[in-house]
Design a protein around this motif. Sequence first.
Motif, mmCIF file in Angstrom:
data_model
loop_
_atom_site.group_PDB
_atom_site.id
_atom_site.type_symbol
_atom_site.label_atom_id
_atom_site.label_comp_id
_atom_site.label_asym_id
_atom_site.label_seq_id
_atom_site.Cartn_x
_atom_site.Cartn_y
_atom_site.Cartn_z
ATOM 1 N N UNK A 208 0.835 -1.193 0.000
ATOM 2 C CA UNK A 208 0.000 0.000 0.000
ATOM 3 C C UNK A 208 0.876 1.253 0.000
ATOM 4 N N UNK A 209 0.616 2.141 -0.938
ATOM 5 C CA UNK A 209 1.287 3.430 -1.005
ATOM 6 C C UNK A 209 0.210 4.513 -0.945
ATOM 7 N N UNK A 210 0.619 5.743 -0.914
ATOM 8 C CA UNK A 210 -0.318 6.856 -0.794
ATOM 9 C C UNK A 210 -1.228 6.932 -2.016
ATOM 10 N N UNK A 211 -2.461 6.428 -1.852
ATOM 11 C CA UNK A 211 -3.437 6.477 -2.934
ATOM 12 C C UNK A 211 -3.219 5.460 -4.029
ATOM 13 N N UNK A 212 -2.330 4.488 -3.792
ATOM 14 C CA UNK A 212 -2.001 3.517 -4.848
ATOM 15 C C UNK A 212 -1.601 2.189 -4.220
ATOM 16 N N UNK A 213 -1.982 1.099 -4.848
ATOM 17 C CA UNK A 213 -1.594 -0.242 -4.404
ATOM 18 C C UNK A 213 -0.664 -0.863 -5.438
ATOM 19 N N UNK A 214 0.480 -1.338 -4.964
ATOM 20 C CA UNK A 214 1.452 -2.012 -5.819
ATOM 21 C C UNK A 214 1.204 -3.517 -5.739
ATOM 22 N N UNK A 215 1.049 -4.172 -6.907
ATOM 23 C CA UNK A 215 0.763 -5.609 -6.948
ATOM 24 C C UNK A 215 1.729 -6.320 -7.884
ATOM 25 N N UNK A 216 2.251 -7.460 -7.430
ATOM 26 C CA UNK A 216 2.961 -8.388 -8.311
ATOM 27 C C UNK A 216 2.031 -9.579 -8.516
ATOM 28 N N UNK A 217 1.247 -9.525 -9.580
ATOM 29 C CA UNK A 217 0.190 -10.501 -9.829
ATOM 30 C C UNK A 217 0.755 -11.666 -10.642
ATOM 31 N N UNK A 218 1.163 -12.737 -9.935
ATOM 32 C CA UNK A 218 1.776 -13.878 -10.611
ATOM 33 C C UNK A 218 0.767 -14.708 -11.392
ATOM 34 N N UNK A 219 -0.516 -14.573 -11.084
ATOM 35 C CA UNK A 219 -1.531 -15.349 -11.808
ATOM 36 C C UNK A 219 -1.568 -14.974 -13.281
ATOM 37 N N UNK A 220 -1.422 -13.683 -13.559
ATOM 38 C CA UNK A 220 -1.454 -13.235 -14.957
ATOM 39 C C UNK A 220 -0.108 -12.659 -15.379
ATOM 40 N N UNK A 221 0.905 -12.817 -14.524
ATOM 41 C CA UNK A 221 2.260 -12.379 -14.828
ATOM 42 C C UNK A 221 2.313 -10.893 -15.173
ATOM 43 N N UNK A 222 1.752 -10.065 -14.277
ATOM 44 C CA UNK A 222 1.750 -8.623 -14.471
ATOM 45 C C UNK A 222 2.132 -7.923 -13.162
ATOM 46 N N UNK A 223 2.895 -6.844 -13.276
ATOM 47 C CA UNK A 223 3.083 -5.932 -12.155
ATOM 48 C C UNK A 223 2.065 -4.821 -12.348
ATOM 49 N N UNK A 224 1.300 -4.534 -11.298
ATOM 50 C CA UNK A 224 0.151 -3.651 -11.422
ATOM 51 C C UNK A 224 0.211 -2.506 -10.414
ATOM 52 N N UNK A 225 -0.295 -1.364 -10.833
ATOM 53 C CA UNK A 225 -0.493 -0.212 -9.956
ATOM 54 C C UNK A 225 -1.979 0.127 -9.991
ATOM 55 N N UNK A 226 -2.619 -0.026 -8.841
ATOM 56 C CA UNK A 226 -4.058 0.205 -8.733
ATOM 57 C C UNK A 226 -4.271 1.483 -7.920
ATOM 58 N N UNK A 227 -4.910 2.471 -8.536
ATOM 59 C CA UNK A 227 -5.097 3.763 -7.882
ATOM 60 C C UNK A 227 -6.484 3.851 -7.237
ATOM 61 N N UNK A 228 -6.534 4.566 -6.118
ATOM 62 C CA UNK A 228 -7.814 4.760 -5.431
ATOM 63 C C UNK A 228 -8.776 5.606 -6.267
ATOM 64 N N UNK A 229 -8.238 6.487 -7.074
ATOM 65 C CA UNK A 229 -9.042 7.318 -7.971
ATOM 66 C C UNK A 229 -8.254 7.531 -9.254
ATOM 67 N N UNK A 230 -8.877 8.100 -10.237
ATOM 68 C CA UNK A 230 -8.213 8.288 -11.525
ATOM 69 C C UNK A 230 -6.968 9.153 -11.346
ATOM 70 N N UNK A 231 -5.788 8.665 -11.780
ATOM 71 C CA UNK A 231 -4.561 9.447 -11.616
ATOM 72 C C UNK A 231 -4.577 10.694 -12.498
ATOM 73 N N UNK A 232 -3.798 11.663 -12.091
ATOM 74 C CA UNK A 232 -3.737 12.920 -12.834
ATOM 75 C C UNK A 232 -3.109 12.710 -14.206
ATOM 76 N N UNK A 233 -3.230 13.731 -15.031
ATOM 77 C CA UNK A 233 -2.661 13.649 -16.377
ATOM 78 C C UNK A 233 -1.147 13.457 -16.325
#
Length: 273
Positions: A208-233
Motif C-alpha cells: 500500500x502506497x499513498x493512494x495507490x496499491x502495488x501488486x505483483x500478480x503472478x496469476x497473470x504475470x503482471x506488475x500492477x499499480x491500482x489507484x484509489x481514484x483516476x490518476x492525474x494527467x
Amino acid sequence: MYYEINEAAARLAHDNMSMRDYIPNSATSEYRAAVDRAAAVLEEVKAKCKTQAQRERAEHYFDRYAKKLAQAINQENAIGTRCPSVLIAGASNFPVRKKEKQVAAWEANRANFEKADHYLHLLKTVHIQGVKSSDPEALEYLQAKLARLEAAHAEMKQANAYYRKHKTLDVCPYPAYALQNSNANIKRIRQRIASLQAAKASPTQEEQHNGCTYLENSDIMRVQLVFDSKPSEDTRALLKANGFHWSPSQSAWQRQLTENGKAAARRVLESMA
C-alpha cells in the motif's frame, strides 16, 4: 494429427436426442474435417514464419488444438449419454433434475471448445508473436520444446556411441560443436522454464502506497499499480513513459511481471512520492 473420437458415445448421445439414424463415423468425420482445416492454416502460417522457432510453435499449437477439440467432442458426447431428451423419453416421469445437471455439464464443457478455439487463434497469429513469459501458454510450449531437444540430444549421443563402437558409415557421427550447441539450447530452455515456474509460483505481492496499491500478480504475470481514484494527467504520462498500460478488465495500470517491470513500478512510485 488426429486424436480418437469415441464413436460409441457419439452414437448413444445422438440416439438420446434424435429419432433419425446415426450416420456411422460421422462424429469422427466432422472432427477430422475441422482438424484438416486447421492443418491448412498451419501450412499457410508456416510459410509466413521467419524463424524455425515460430514454425515449431505453430506445430505445437496445431497439435494442442487437435487434442483439445477431441477432448471437448468426447466430453460433449459423454454428457449426451446421461439423459435422453423429452422427445425420446416422453413427458411422463421425465427426469427433470437429471436433465438440468446434464445441461449444466454441457455449459461447463463449453470451456473446452473455447480452449480449442484459443489454440487455433494462437496458431493463426504465431508468425507475428514471440514467446513471452507473460503468455499463459509459454510454460507448456517451452516444456514441450525441452522434451524435443532432450530427445534429439539423446539420439545424437546414441549415434556417436554406435559409430565409435562399430566404425560404420551406417550411422554418421555428430561433430562436437553440434552436441555443444544442443547442450547450450537445452540449458537455456531449462533456465527459462525454471524462471517462469518460479515467477508463477510466487504469491501475489501487495504493498500500500499513498493512494495507490502495488501488486505483483503472478496469476497473470503482471506488475500492477491500482489507484484509489483516476490518476492525474501528469501521473498517467509518467506511467506511459515507464511502459505501463491501462487494463480495463483489471482496473489497473500494468506491464509484464519482470525485473524491469518491477523496477519501472518503483520509479513511478518514487516519482509520485
